[in-house]
Design a protein around this motif. Structure first.
Motif, PDB file in Angstrom:
ATOM      1  N   ILE A 141      78.364  87.444 -27.366  1.00 17.59           N
ATOM      2  CA  ILE A 141      76.936  87.881 -27.912  1.00 17.59           C
ATOM      3  C   ILE A 141      76.284  86.161 -27.548  1.00 17.59           C
ATOM      4  O   ILE A 141      75.225  86.247 -27.343  1.00 17.59           O
ATOM      5  CB  ILE A 141      77.355  88.043 -29.337  1.00 17.59           C
ATOM      6  N   VAL A 142      76.808  85.266 -28.158  1.00 17.85           N
ATOM      7  CA  VAL A 142      76.223  83.795 -28.323  1.00 17.85           C
ATOM      8  C   VAL A 142      75.768  83.305 -26.837  1.00 17.85           C
ATOM      9  O   VAL A 142      74.769  83.144 -26.679  1.00 17.85           O
ATOM     10  CB  VAL A 142      77.089  82.730 -28.976  1.00 17.85           C
ATOM     11  N   GLN A 143      76.870  83.388 -25.883  1.00 14.59           N
ATOM     12  CA  GLN A 143      76.567  83.026 -24.629  1.00 14.59           C
ATOM     13  C   GLN A 143      75.488  83.794 -24.112  1.00 14.59           C
ATOM     14  O   GLN A 143      74.584  83.353 -23.224  1.00 14.59           O
ATOM     15  CB  GLN A 143      77.762  82.758 -23.847  1.00 14.59           C
ATOM     16  N   GLY A 144      75.676  85.145 -24.149  1.00 14.74           N
ATOM     17  CA  GLY A 144      74.592  86.093 -23.376  1.00 14.74           C
ATOM     18  C   GLY A 144      73.306  85.803 -24.008  1.00 14.74           C
ATOM     19  O   GLY A 144      72.329  85.859 -23.201  1.00 14.74           O
ATOM     20  N   THR A 145      73.221  85.879 -25.265  1.00 10.69           N
ATOM     21  CA  THR A 145      71.718  85.547 -25.958  1.00 10.69           C
ATOM     22  C   THR A 145      71.216  84.541 -25.413  1.00 10.69           C
ATOM     23  O   THR A 145      70.026  84.319 -24.984  1.00 10.69           O
ATOM     24  CB  THR A 145      71.993  85.539 -27.459  1.00 10.69           C
ATOM     25  N   VAL A 146      71.900  83.062 -25.557  1.00 10.83           N
ATOM     26  CA  VAL A 146      71.215  81.884 -24.870  1.00 10.83           C
ATOM     27  C   VAL A 146      70.940  81.847 -23.676  1.00 10.83           C
ATOM     28  O   VAL A 146      69.801  81.661 -23.237  1.00 10.83           O
ATOM     29  CB  VAL A 146      72.285  80.911 -25.354  1.00 10.83           C
ATOM     30  N   GLN A 147      71.776  82.469 -23.013  1.00 10.19           N
ATOM     31  CA  GLN A 147      71.662  82.548 -21.475  1.00 10.19           C
ATOM     32  C   GLN A 147      70.532  83.546 -21.262  1.00 10.19           C
ATOM     33  O   GLN A 147      69.280  83.342 -20.340  1.00 10.19           O
ATOM     34  CB  GLN A 147      72.756  83.381 -20.600  1.00 10.19           C
ATOM     35  N   GLY A 148      70.349  84.764 -21.769  1.00  6.69           N
ATOM     36  CA  GLY A 148      69.039  85.783 -21.707  1.00  6.69           C
ATOM     37  C   GLY A 148      67.781  84.762 -21.977  1.00  6.69           C
ATOM     38  O   GLY A 148      66.631  84.845 -21.493  1.00  6.69           O
ATOM     39  N   VAL A 149      67.558  84.101 -23.248  1.00  6.03           N
ATOM     40  CA  VAL A 149      66.485  83.417 -23.798  1.00  6.03           C
ATOM     41  C   VAL A 149      66.078  82.362 -22.579  1.00  6.03           C
ATOM     42  O   VAL A 149      64.785  82.202 -22.042  1.00  6.03           O
ATOM     43  CB  VAL A 149      66.805  82.959 -24.931  1.00  6.03           C
ATOM     44  N   SER A 150      67.239  81.565 -22.166  1.00  2.00           N
ATOM     45  CA  SER A 150      67.012  80.789 -21.129  1.00  2.00           C
ATOM     46  C   SER A 150      66.127  81.265 -19.804  1.00  2.00           C
ATOM     47  O   SER A 150      65.592  80.767 -19.257  1.00  2.00           O
ATOM     48  CB  SER A 150      68.271  79.959 -20.656  1.00  2.00           C
ATOM     49  N   ASN A 151      66.955  82.291 -19.269  1.00  2.00           N
ATOM     50  CA  ASN A 151      66.300  83.082 -18.306  1.00  2.00           C
ATOM     51  C   ASN A 151      64.701  83.472 -18.343  1.00  2.00           C
ATOM     52  O   ASN A 151      64.197  83.431 -17.633  1.00  2.00           O
ATOM     53  CB  ASN A 151      67.021  84.349 -18.047  1.00  2.00           C
ATOM     54  N   GLN A 152      64.681  83.919 -19.465  1.00  2.00           N
ATOM     55  CA  GLN A 152      63.134  84.357 -19.753  1.00  2.00           C
ATOM     56  C   GLN A 152      62.375  83.215 -19.683  1.00  2.00           C
ATOM     57  O   GLN A 152      61.262  83.333 -19.333  1.00  2.00           O
ATOM     58  CB  GLN A 152      63.262  84.769 -21.312  1.00  2.00           C
TER      59      GLN A 152
END
Ligand SMILES: Nc1ncnc2c1ncn2[C@@H]1O[C@H](COP(=O)(O)OP(=O)(O)OP(=O)(O)O)[C@@H](O)[C@H]1O
Ligand SMILES: [Mg+2]
Lengths: 366, 313
Positions: free
Chosen positions: A134-145
């Motif tokens: 969850i953490v890695q995915g969320t941080v990665q997602g926001v970074s991508n954004q």
């Protein structure tokens, strides 16, 4: 040794086994249930937001605040600010009994605006698979954004995922070889203890002794059946472990000796337990005395490395320990040397128990 | 040509219990031989020794010229066996069982034909655990026949069967004899032994107490003339004190041995004088059953009769 008779007996044995259903449940379905159960318990899949401790070395910059706000709005994470004077977040997390953290480097805003690649560091606990994800995915997602918004996807903000503590492996990775070992042990042991004592009581060995089928042929076909069952259950467990929890285990030919010698060992041991006992009831008791300590202390549910030292010593006298240790070496660490040593130990034990049990096993009465 | 089965001085001990105590017998090729005896007499023990399922304590045993315990693998393809309490794998059907046996013995078998022969074709595809006792027994017979063996050991093959199934099995045994096979069977049904067997042995407490054709056994151990009163047992007590002929009471009937017309007249006169009511009167000779009961000394629950004098015929 006549292969045709071995095959005939194998097919009759398999029919009885499959139609009986109980063995099939414990041999194939039960280990998968255990994987799902333990995987789910220990990967901590909850609906509550995950606590993340953030050190922002670019404090008060507009874009770092924007970034953290975006993380907050994901509703997956609850951010807690840690004083930027903390230089080593990993140590701080361990000291504070926490395991999830994020470091925003100094110069975050400047680099982001310039288009200079920068790196965020995420710390997670390998033992809670779902939380980490969850953490890695969320941080990665926001970074991508953020990357997309400013640079059409050119990766400016990069995420580096680090793990807290020395352990690099997740629980579910250990769980799969452990539970393969569990089914290598339990499905032949429980079945053979029961079969060898019940066949004696129900005069089924007497009936077989009236045919040209030899004891060796009978035993061989039984062993083949449990090897087949073990191979199927191994594939099922690995498949489910990977699909449900993304377990990092490799299927390698190095596993095969364990999946062949293991059933040989435990079919022989189960037969021996059933042969030396007078009644099915006492056979069950002897079988349980052998099986249960092995089931819990060989690294089935928990890695032996987590045991206190005296229990580790106990584990080393249990045959199943070498099966699981070898499977860990083969499937997780890719450590051929350890695997080969374990193959030698399991092979030697299997041969000894096979010889002892076929000697003790008599299907005519004196 | 030597006999198919030869036994000399066979002894079998279970711990301190001597179950078989020095028996001698031989069974000729093509013969149907019936082994009779009360429960616990040692029939199954003897048969299991012949089948190679059990080792003996002492004595000589040969089946087809071989030692059944040591040469068991050589005998297995040549003998067919229905053990007492035949049992099989719960979840295997009769068709599968017959095909399995045929494969193990390396024979081609008409599965349906064989099951029809033992009247089990309608249960060919039911799991063994769902069969009735008699149906299970029929599968036992089918499995004993799969490989067309030279010699068959049938331990109580008709126990628990209905009369019609019993006749079907008798038919099978007759056809086995017609094919020249040797059959050694145990039974508790004396009429079955009389109908099927060429020769009979009666075993009691590990000893053979009579052996020969049924007619020979009756001639040797039986009483020729019997006058039977259908009357209560008191009549026997009354008569015993007044005649020197043997008097036996059983099942609401009293048998008096008679050697001539004057014995008959005397018995009827005494019975009339006794004022004990008797319903009817008949004369007959001992049957195999009478001989059996006298030899093994079991007259109903009353146990009035003394046990047989032991010894060979
Ligand atoms: N495995 C055994 N261990 C100890 N004693 C036994 C065993 N088998 C049989 N016996 C004893 O040996 C004696 C003979 O038994 P056996 O089974 O040969 O009798 P049988 O003539 O077949 O009787 P039935 O008509 O009841 O089948 C009996 O007293 C029995 O209790
Ligand atoms: Mg018996």
């Amino acid at each position: 040794m006549n292969p045709r008779r071995v095959f005939l007996n194998l097919s009759v044995f398999a029919k009885g086994y499959i139609r009986g259903r109980v063995g099939l449940f414990f041999g194939l379905v039960f280990p998968v249930i255990l994987i799902l159960l333990f995987g789910a318990i220990f990967s901590n899949t909850g609906n509550t937001a995950v606590d993340v401790y953030v050190v922002n070395h670019d404090h008060n910059s507009y874009w770092s605040q924007q970034f953290l706000q975006a993380l907050n709005q994901s509703h997956a994470l609850t951010l807690h600010v840690v004083d930027p004077s903390v230089t080593n977040l990993s140590t701080w997390l361990s000291q504070n009994d926490q395991s999830t953290g994020l470091v925003i480097p100094a110069g975050f805003e400047a680099n982001y605006l310039n288009g200079t690649p920068l790196r965020l560091t995420v710390y997670t606990n390998p033992e809670s698979a779902a939380t980490s994800g969850i953490v890695q995915g969320t941080v990665q997602g926001v970074s991508n954004q953020f990357n997309l918004r400013a640079y059409r996807g050119t990766p400016i903000i990069n995420v580096q995922n680090l793990q807290v503590g020395s352990q690099q492996l997740r629980y579910v990775d250990y769980l799969i070889p452990g539970l393969i070992g569990f089914s290598v042990l339990t499905s032949p042991m429980f079945a053979m203890v029961n079969i060898s004592s019940e066949y004696k009581k129900q005069k089924l060995f007497r009936q077989l002794s009236l045919t040209p089928l030899s004891r060796g042929e009978w035993l061989l076909s039984t062993i083949i059946w449990f090897i087949v069952l073990t191979l199927i259950s191994t594939l099922l467990m690995v498949g489910v472990g990977q699909a449900a929890f993304g377990a990092h285990v490799t299927l390698t030919p190095l596993m095969l000796p364990f999946l062949i010698l293991g059933p040989l060992l435990f079919v022989s041991l189960g037969l021996l337990a059933g042969t030396v006992s007078k009644t099915p009831e006492s056979a069950a008791v002897i079988g349980n005395i052998i099986t249960f300590p092995m089931m819990f202390l060989s690294g089935t549910f928990f890695p032996v490395s987590l045991f206190p030292p005296w229990l580790v010593t106990v584990a080393h006298v249990l045959p199943l320990f070498y099966v699981i240790d070898g499977l860990n070496a083969a499937m997780i660490f890719g450590n051929v040397g350890v695997a080969l040593t374990d193959i030698a130990v399991v092979g030697a034990l299997a041969i000894v128990f096979f010889i002892v049990s076929i000697r003790a096993f008599e299907w005519r009465e004196k | 040509m030597s006999d198919v089965i030869e036994i000399h001085g066979l002894v079998k001990d279970y711990g301190s219990l001597r179950a078989v105590d020095g028996i001698d017998l031989s069974v000729h090729r093509g013969e149907v031989f019936a082994f009779l005896g009360p429960n616990g007499a040692g029939k199954t023990t003897t048969v299991e020794i012949l089948e190679g399922l059990r080792d003996r304590t002492s004595g000589e045993v040969r089946v087809l010229g071989l030692d059944p315990w040591k040469d068991n693998p050589k005998l297995v393809p040549r003998q067919g066996v229905i053990p007492q309490d035949f049992n099989f794998f719960e979840k295997i059907t009769p068709s599968e069982a017959v095909a399995f046996y045929a494969g193990l013995f390396g024979k081609k078998v008409d599965v349906t034909g064989l099951l029809r022969r033992v009247q089990l074709e309608d249960k060919a595809d039911s799991w063994f655990e769902t069969l009735s006792g008699g149906q299970k027994q029929k599968l036992g017979l089918a499995l004993a026949l799969v490989h067309a063996p030279e010699v068959l050991f049938l331990d109580e093959p008709t126990t628990g069967l209905d009369p019609q199934a019993r006749r079907a099995i008798w038919e099978v045994i007759r056809s086995l004899k017609a094919e020249g096979r040797t059959v050694f069977l145990t039974t508790h049904y004396l009429e079955e032994a009389e109908i099927l067997a060429d020769r009979v042995a009666i075993i009691h407490r590990g000893h053979i107490v009579a052996m020969g054709t049924p007619a020979e056994i009756i001639r040797e151990h039986g009483r020729r003339g019997l006058l039977t009163f259908h009357a209560p047992a008191e009549l026997a007590d009354y008569l015993r004190g007044r005649t020197d002929r043997t008097v036996v009471a059983h099942d609401h009937a009293v048998d008096v041995e008679v050697r001539g017309p004057e014995d008959v007249l005397q018995a009827v006169r005494l019975a009339t004088e006794s004022h004990i009511a008797w319903e009817s009167l008949s004369t007959r000779s001992d049957t195999l059953e009478d001989v059996f009961i006298r030899l093994v000394g079991q007259v109903g629950e009353s146990g009035e009769e003394k046990p047989a004098h032991e010894g060979s015929p």
